[in-house]
Design an enzyme around this catalytic site. Structure first.
Site: not given
Length: 243
Positions: A116, A205, A208, A233
């Protein structure tokens, strides 16, 4: 222009210099081709320092499509406060839509956040950095002792450089602590994300990110269902000493 062969020497020379000195060096060598990465969290300190040196500073931010509403409002607040344009980057729908169709909106809880983040963050960032020579980030060594403790103030960005065009990355806040960052914010009364008032420290996000408890490290609020060593990330993973 700074060559890649100069980076180690410059990084050592500027290791103990102020963030403003590091930014001055960046602007002297790259001028308007230096881009500031603004995440909607404490990066506002970096942006404030850069703006005071160059009112025409170029700024970009990643809109993953999953940010908190407070973060979107904060981005607009910063845009208005400094009277600057912010280049907001979005994921490529040609990559995002098949992922959602196949795995749904919350696949990262099952198979990790890598795929993602790769689509929502890494691809837009790679697209942006392919057209610039240098960028500056708000990375700090105290943000994640396991993965960012060796972040240099200047480096060749091995994650996004190409053989033909090396990308220079500045991390002016590398030595600043969280306390120093918030001291700067409070002293100068610059804007900050309202989520910080609700226990959020490291903000990403919405699905998360969650608030942290007293005495928890700030990265504990990111991807909390995964091992601590995975709490990156990929935006900076190529430059980390411990991967």
């Amino acid at each position: 222009m700074i060559s890649s062969s100069d980076i180690i020497e410059l990084s050592n020379t500027y290791a103990d210099r102020s963030p403003q000195d590091i930014l001055k060096l960046a602007f002297e060598h790259f001028g308007d081709d230096l881009w500031i990465s603004f995440s909607g969290a404490e990066d506002v300190v970096l942006l404030d320092m850069a703006w005071k040196l160059n009112k025409n500073v170029k700024v970009f931010s990643l809109d993953t499509g999953r940010l908190h509403s407070e973060t979107y409002r904060f981005i607009e607040q910063v845009r208005d406060h400094y009277a600057i344009a912010i280049d907001v980057l979005s994921p490529d729908p040609r990559q995002l839509e098949p992922l959602i169709k196949e795995k749904g909106l919350f696949s990262f809880y099952k198979d990790g956040h890598g795929e993602c983040c790769g689509i929502r963050k890494i691809e837009p960032l790679r697209r942006k950095l392919s057209s610039v020579s240098a960028w500056a980030t708000g990375q700090r060594r105290d943000q994640s002792p396991g993965t960012r403790s060796q972040v240099p103030v200047i480096e060749v960005d091995t994650a996004f450089s190409t053989t033909e065009t090396p990308l220079i990355k500045f991390n002016p806040l590398a030595k600043m602590t969280s306390e120093e960052v918030w001291g700067y914010i409070r002293m100068l009364e610059i804007p900050y994300n309202a989520l910080h008032e609700h226990g959020f420290i490291s903000i990403g996000c919405e699905p998360c990110t969650r608030p942290v408890l007293p005495n928890q490290h700030e990265r504990e609020g990111r991807w909390w269902w995964e091992e601590a060593t995975h709490k990156e990330c990929g935006l900076h993973a190529g430059n980390l000493a411990d991967k």
